[in-house]
Design a protein around this motif. Structure first.
Motif, PDB file in Angstrom:
ATOM      1  N   ARG A 261      90.438  -1.280 -21.301  1.00 55.99           N
ATOM      2  CA  ARG A 261      90.097  -2.650 -21.724  1.00 55.99           C
ATOM      3  C   ARG A 261      89.430  -2.593 -23.096  1.00 55.99           C
ATOM      4  NH1 ARG A 261      84.646  -3.580 -20.824  1.00 55.99           N
ATOM      5  NH2 ARG A 261      83.684  -1.940 -19.588  1.00 55.99           N
ATOM      6  N   PRO A 262      89.544  -3.685 -23.840  1.00 53.93           N
ATOM      7  CA  PRO A 262      88.866  -3.724 -25.140  1.00 53.93           C
ATOM      8  C   PRO A 262      87.375  -3.942 -24.945  1.00 53.93           C
ATOM      9  CG  PRO A 262      89.930  -5.827 -24.710  1.00 53.93           C
ATOM     10  CD  PRO A 262      90.264  -4.936 -23.549  1.00 53.93           C
ATOM     11  N   ILE A 263      86.556  -3.403 -25.860  1.00 51.85           N
ATOM     12  CA  ILE A 263      85.111  -3.652 -25.804  1.00 51.85           C
ATOM     13  C   ILE A 263      84.654  -4.218 -27.153  1.00 51.85           C
ATOM     14  CG2 ILE A 263      84.474  -2.012 -23.991  1.00 51.85           C
ATOM     15  CD1 ILE A 263      83.779   0.000 -26.224  1.00 51.85           C
ATOM     16  N   ASP A 264      83.481  -4.830 -27.147  1.00 46.76           N
ATOM     17  CA  ASP A 264      82.909  -5.429 -28.365  1.00 46.76           C
ATOM     18  C   ASP A 264      83.922  -6.381 -29.012  1.00 46.76           C
ATOM     19  OD1 ASP A 264      80.809  -3.713 -27.825  1.00 46.76           O
ATOM     20  OD2 ASP A 264      81.545  -2.175 -29.191  1.00 46.76           O
ATOM     21  N   THR A 265      84.344  -7.375 -28.256  1.00 47.93           N
ATOM     22  CA  THR A 265      85.460  -8.221 -28.717  1.00 47.93           C
ATOM     23  C   THR A 265      85.009  -9.454 -29.522  1.00 47.93           C
ATOM     24  OG1 THR A 265      85.392  -9.276 -26.563  1.00 47.93           O
ATOM     25  CG2 THR A 265      87.076  -7.594 -26.873  1.00 47.93           C
ATOM     26  N   GLU A 266      83.675  -9.628 -29.740  1.00 46.47           N
ATOM     27  CA  GLU A 266      83.195 -10.865 -30.372  1.00 46.47           C
ATOM     28  C   GLU A 266      83.849 -11.079 -31.739  1.00 46.47           C
ATOM     29  OE1 GLU A 266      81.041  -8.406 -29.495  1.00 46.47           O
ATOM     30  OE2 GLU A 266      80.700  -9.195 -27.486  1.00 46.47           O
ATOM     31  N   ARG A 267      83.979 -10.026 -32.529  1.00 47.68           N
ATOM     32  CA  ARG A 267      84.542 -10.168 -33.892  1.00 47.68           C
ATOM     33  C   ARG A 267      85.896  -9.469 -33.965  1.00 47.68           C
ATOM     34  NH1 ARG A 267      82.063  -7.290 -37.219  1.00 47.68           N
ATOM     35  NH2 ARG A 267      82.579  -8.458 -39.116  1.00 47.68           N
ATOM     36  N   TRP A 268      86.645  -9.534 -32.883  1.00 48.20           N
ATOM     37  CA  TRP A 268      87.881  -8.745 -32.759  1.00 48.20           C
ATOM     38  C   TRP A 268      88.836  -8.945 -33.934  1.00 48.20           C
ATOM     39  CZ3 TRP A 268      88.774  -4.788 -29.681  1.00 48.20           C
ATOM     40  CH2 TRP A 268      90.086  -4.335 -29.501  1.00 48.20           C
ATOM     41  N   PHE A 269      88.988 -10.219 -34.367  1.00 46.34           N
ATOM     42  CA  PHE A 269      90.034 -10.501 -35.349  1.00 46.34           C
ATOM     43  C   PHE A 269      89.769  -9.813 -36.687  1.00 46.34           C
ATOM     44  CE2 PHE A 269      93.067 -13.082 -37.745  1.00 46.34           C
ATOM     45  CZ  PHE A 269      94.137 -13.035 -36.859  1.00 46.34           C
ATOM     46  N   VAL A 270      88.480  -9.644 -37.025  1.00 43.95           N
ATOM     47  CA  VAL A 270      88.158  -9.063 -38.336  1.00 43.95           C
ATOM     48  C   VAL A 270      87.491  -7.688 -38.227  1.00 43.95           C
ATOM     49  CG1 VAL A 270      87.978 -11.267 -39.542  1.00 43.95           C
ATOM     50  CG2 VAL A 270      85.986 -10.350 -38.329  1.00 43.95           C
ATOM     51  N   SER A 271      87.352  -7.201 -37.026  1.00 38.61           N
ATOM     52  CA  SER A 271      86.650  -5.929 -36.840  1.00 38.61           C
ATOM     53  C   SER A 271      87.428  -4.767 -37.458  1.00 38.61           C
ATOM     54  CB  SER A 271      86.469  -5.677 -35.338  1.00 38.61           C
ATOM     55  OG  SER A 271      85.975  -4.378 -35.138  1.00 38.61           O
ATOM     56  N   ASP A 272      86.693  -3.769 -37.988  1.00 38.52           N
ATOM     57  CA  ASP A 272      87.363  -2.550 -38.434  1.00 38.52           C
ATOM     58  C   ASP A 272      87.080  -1.399 -37.471  1.00 38.52           C
ATOM     59  OD1 ASP A 272      84.757  -2.029 -38.920  1.00 38.52           O
ATOM     60  OD2 ASP A 272      84.967  -1.672 -41.069  1.00 38.52           O
ATOM     61  N   GLN A 273      86.518  -1.724 -36.311  1.00 41.02           N
ATOM     62  CA  GLN A 273      86.274  -0.719 -35.265  1.00 41.02           C
ATOM     63  C   GLN A 273      86.737  -1.273 -33.913  1.00 41.02           C
ATOM     64  OE1 GLN A 273      85.134   2.621 -34.729  1.00 41.02           O
ATOM     65  NE2 GLN A 273      85.868   2.590 -36.824  1.00 41.02           N
ATOM     66  N   ARG A 274      87.985  -1.725 -33.880  1.00 41.66           N
ATOM     67  CA  ARG A 274      88.489  -2.265 -32.607  1.00 41.66           C
ATOM     68  C   ARG A 274      88.621  -1.101 -31.629  1.00 41.66           C
ATOM     69  NH1 ARG A 274      92.308  -4.945 -36.284  1.00 41.66           N
ATOM     70  NH2 ARG A 274      91.647  -7.099 -36.588  1.00 41.66           N
ATOM     71  N   SER A 275      87.982  -1.285 -30.473  1.00 34.50           N
ATOM     72  CA  SER A 275      87.858  -0.160 -29.541  1.00 34.50           C
ATOM     73  C   SER A 275      88.362  -0.530 -28.161  1.00 34.50           C
ATOM     74  CB  SER A 275      86.383   0.237 -29.411  1.00 34.50           C
ATOM     75  OG  SER A 275      85.852   0.538 -30.678  1.00 34.50           O
ATOM     76  N   ILE A 276      88.966   0.460 -27.520  1.00 29.34           N
ATOM     77  CA  ILE A 276      89.244   0.312 -26.089  1.00 29.34           C
ATOM     78  C   ILE A 276      88.493   1.412 -25.348  1.00 29.34           C
ATOM     79  CG2 ILE A 276      91.506  -0.783 -26.294  1.00 29.34           C
ATOM     80  CD1 ILE A 276      92.729   2.039 -25.606  1.00 29.34           C
ATOM     81  N   VAL A 277      88.124   1.108 -24.102  1.00 28.73           N
ATOM     82  CA  VAL A 277      87.563   2.138 -23.240  1.00 28.73           C
ATOM     83  C   VAL A 277      88.558   2.389 -22.107  1.00 28.73           C
ATOM     84  CG1 VAL A 277      86.094   0.480 -22.007  1.00 28.73           C
ATOM     85  CG2 VAL A 277      85.568   2.885 -21.872  1.00 28.73           C
ATOM     86  N   VAL A 278      88.890   3.653 -21.936  1.00 30.44           N
ATOM     87  CA  VAL A 278      89.805   4.048 -20.862  1.00 30.44           C
ATOM     88  C   VAL A 278      88.924   4.389 -19.657  1.00 30.44           C
ATOM     89  CG1 VAL A 278      91.659   5.600 -20.174  1.00 30.44           C
ATOM     90  CG2 VAL A 278      91.387   4.979 -22.588  1.00 30.44           C
ATOM     91  N   GLU A 279      88.945   3.479 -18.678  1.00 27.72           N
ATOM     92  CA  GLU A 279      88.024   3.632 -17.547  1.00 27.72           C
ATOM     93  C   GLU A 279      88.573   4.576 -16.490  1.00 27.72           C
ATOM     94  OE1 GLU A 279      85.698  -0.563 -17.600  1.00 27.72           O
ATOM     95  OE2 GLU A 279      87.698  -0.588 -16.708  1.00 27.72           O
ATOM     96  N   ASP A 280      89.876   4.714 -16.474  1.00 28.76           N
ATOM     97  CA  ASP A 280      90.508   5.528 -15.428  1.00 28.76           C
ATOM     98  C   ASP A 280      91.715   6.189 -16.080  1.00 28.76           C
ATOM     99  OD1 ASP A 280      91.332   6.555 -13.010  1.00 28.76           O
ATOM    100  OD2 ASP A 280      91.560   4.605 -12.009  1.00 28.76           O
ATOM    101  N   PHE A 281      91.682   7.509 -16.178  1.00 27.23           N
ATOM    102  CA  PHE A 281      92.771   8.234 -16.849  1.00 27.23           C
ATOM    103  C   PHE A 281      93.303   9.223 -15.830  1.00 27.23           C
ATOM    104  CE2 PHE A 281      94.140  11.569 -20.026  1.00 27.23           C
ATOM    105  CZ  PHE A 281      95.190  10.835 -20.539  1.00 27.23           C
ATOM    106  N   PHE A 282      94.352   8.806 -15.121  1.00 28.20           N
ATOM    107  CA  PHE A 282      94.896   9.669 -14.060  1.00 28.20           C
ATOM    108  C   PHE A 282      96.186  10.280 -14.577  1.00 28.20           C
ATOM    109  CE2 PHE A 282      97.464  10.318 -10.155  1.00 28.20           C
ATOM    110  CZ  PHE A 282      96.683  11.336  -9.646  1.00 28.20           C
ATOM    111  N   ALA A 283      96.088  11.515 -15.050  1.00 21.66           N
ATOM    112  CA  ALA A 283      97.225  12.186 -15.692  1.00 21.66           C
ATOM    113  C   ALA A 283      97.359  13.588 -15.121  1.00 21.66           C
ATOM    114  CB  ALA A 283      97.007  12.215 -17.193  1.00 21.66           C
ATOM    115  N   PRO A 284      97.852  13.686 -13.884  1.00 14.77           N
ATOM    116  CA  PRO A 284      97.812  14.972 -13.193  1.00 14.77           C
ATOM    117  C   PRO A 284      98.882  15.965 -13.627  1.00 14.77           C
ATOM    118  CG  PRO A 284      98.778  13.311 -11.774  1.00 14.77           C
ATOM    119  CD  PRO A 284      98.364  12.607 -13.031  1.00 14.77           C
ATOM    120  N   THR A 285      99.926  15.523 -14.353  1.00 12.16           N
ATOM    121  CA  THR A 285     100.924  16.481 -14.835  1.00 12.16           C
ATOM    122  C   THR A 285     100.818  16.544 -16.357  1.00 12.16           C
ATOM    123  OG1 THR A 285     102.651  14.826 -15.198  1.00 12.16           O
ATOM    124  CG2 THR A 285     102.510  15.760 -12.975  1.00 12.16           C
TER     125      THR A 285
END
Ligand SMILES: CC(C)(COP(=O)(O)OP(=O)(O)OC[C@H]1O[C@@H](n2cnc3c(N)ncnc32)[C@H](O)[C@@H]1OP(=O)(O)O)[C@@H](O)C(=O)NCCC(=O)NCCS
Length: 405
Positions: free
Chosen positions: A224-248
């Motif tokens: 999900r995206p975080i710190d979305t208040e200034r999303w449109f003009v942000s230069d640090q658009r960030s997502i947090v991967v809360e669940d990364f299930f990559a067993p292979t």
């Protein structure tokens, strides 16, 4: 006033217990908008206990029936302990101690081999015989610097799933591709129900990407995206991967390429990765990946020392004798002769003595006997025995579970 501990079954009691836990945690709001009967889908029947003081519910504890993978791949019965809380006006009177001891005797009576939990504070659970058995790291990637090395494969196809489809697909993918890594635990139906409830009641965008052809998926990422208040003009658009299930390895690199290649995104935060995750090795500029935190993950309590020690595998040809001390579950207080071929009870004088909390920390191979001895959690007059024990307990994969519960 006397404290009575009993199993809670009635729906009202279960909702009261959930709200006692949430009040104890301070930062969680009370449950609201639950449908009739819904609470029972979030809990394992017969596993929620309450402590009553003068008839008032003052504390609670819960567990979910599960399994846990040991080094070598054996899967043993496991109680996933959760929702321990005591109302602030009743703390430091021994209520949590009564609840946890009640639980541990119950797990032993059920024949369960280990219990694990996630701890809100690191100073609570060692006194009950829990030790830190696995850790996770949080890693941030600056996507502009995160080119892959030319030898890194492409991975398989990745697509987004609607949440409605995901609640069917994700449990199926997880169960079909359960990792062999020590520390892996079940994600039972009650866990998925709880996640769904939290997810659907949290505002904001969230996404689920799956790896593999439809019907044959082999991994997923929830982000999900975080710190979305200034999303449109942000230069640090960030997502947090809360669940990364990559067993292979194919799912790992496929999902990684998808996440790091998302348009607009400057920073990808992997909330939980195993300590031996290969991510920096895949990048031309390994400093594009930065470890921002390491947290204790699995707190493990050995409930049946003989079964737990016998079920895991040992490396090499050494031999060591270890005496375990467990005042609460005295059947565990015994000595074991451990070799690369397995474990036997012994009457020989032990080379290493350890409390049940030290054994819990060591069982998955997530620490060394040397560290335990340095901390006074294991004792020996024969330091060479620590090296032998460390060779025997060594694991190829760092223990890790990848979930909170
Ligand atoms: C943590 C909690 C359950 C402890 O409940 P409690 O009934 O006060 O615990 P007890 O009275 O049985 O305390 C047992 C011992 O642990 C110690 N202890 C309890 N909570 C502690 C804490 N948060 N930090 C340090 N020590 C703690 C007590 O001082 C006591 O020590 P002693 O045996 O040497 O006297 C309670 O404080 C609570 O609900 N906290 C908020 C919710 C939470 O963090 N839950 C855990 C979720 S994983």
């Amino acid at each position: 006033m006397t404290t009575e501990i009993r199993v809670l079954n009635a729906e009202d009691d279960l909702i009261s217990a959930a709200n006692v836990f949430r009040a104890a945690m301070v930062g969680f709001p009370p449950l609201s908008d639950l449908q009739p009967g819904q609470i029972t889908k979030l809990l394992d029947p017969g596993r929620t206990i309450g402590a009553f003081v003068g008839g008032k519910l003052a504390g609670t504890a819960d567990a979910v029936t599960s399994t846990l993978t040991l080094p070598g791949g054996a899967i043993v019965s496991h109680a996933a302990v959760t929702h321990i809380g005591v109302l602030p006006s009743f703390t430091r009177k021994g209520i949590a101690t009564g609840l946890v001891q009640h639980q541990l005797r119950d797990f032993a009576a059920r024949g369960e081999v280990v219990a694990t939990l996630r701890a809100s504070e690191a100073t609570i659970y060692e006194r009950y015989g829990y030790g830190v058995a696995s850790s996770f790291q949080t890693v941030e990637i600056q996507t502009a610097r995160a080119a892959f090395r030319s030898g890194v494969p492409t991975g398989g196809p990745v697509r987004l799933l609607d949440e409605a489809e995901a609640w069917d697909a994700l449990p199926r993918i997880y169960d079909a591709h359960r990792p062999s890594r020590p520390g892996t635990i079940d994600r039972p139906a009650v866990w998925w129900q709880g996640l769904r409830l939290r997810s659907e009641s949290t505002p904001g965008a969230r996404y689920i990407a799956v790896h593999g052809e439809p019907g044959n998926e082999s991994g997923f990422a929830r982000y999900r995206p975080i710190d979305t208040e200034r999303w449109f003009v942000s230069d640090q658009r960030s997502i947090v991967v809360e669940d990364f299930f990559a067993p292979t390895s194919e799912a790992y690199v496929g999902l990684l390429r998808f996440l790091l290649g998302l348009d607009l995104i400057d920073r990808v935060v992997f909330w939980m990765l195993p300590l031996d995750d290969p991510l920096p090795w895949l990048l031309v500029d390994r400093r594009a990946a930065r470890v921002t935190a390491v947290h204790d993950e699995t707190w493990l309590r050995v409930v049946d020392a003989e079964k737990a020690l016998a079920a895991r595998k040992y490396a090499g040809t050494g031999a060591v004798t270890i005496a375990v001390n467990d005042p609460l579950l005295p059947d565990n207080s015994a000595s074991f002769a451990i070799t690369g071929d397995g474990v036997e009870g012994t009457n020989q004088r032990a080379q290493i003595r350890v409390g049940i909390e030290g054994l819990g920390a060591q069982l998955l191979g997530g620490t060394t006997w040397r560290s335990l001895a340095a901390a006074g959690l294991a004792h020996t007059e024969d330091p060479a025995a620590l090296d032998v024990a460390d060779q025997l307990f060594a694991v190829a994969d760092a223990p890790y579970s990848g979930t909170f519960f």
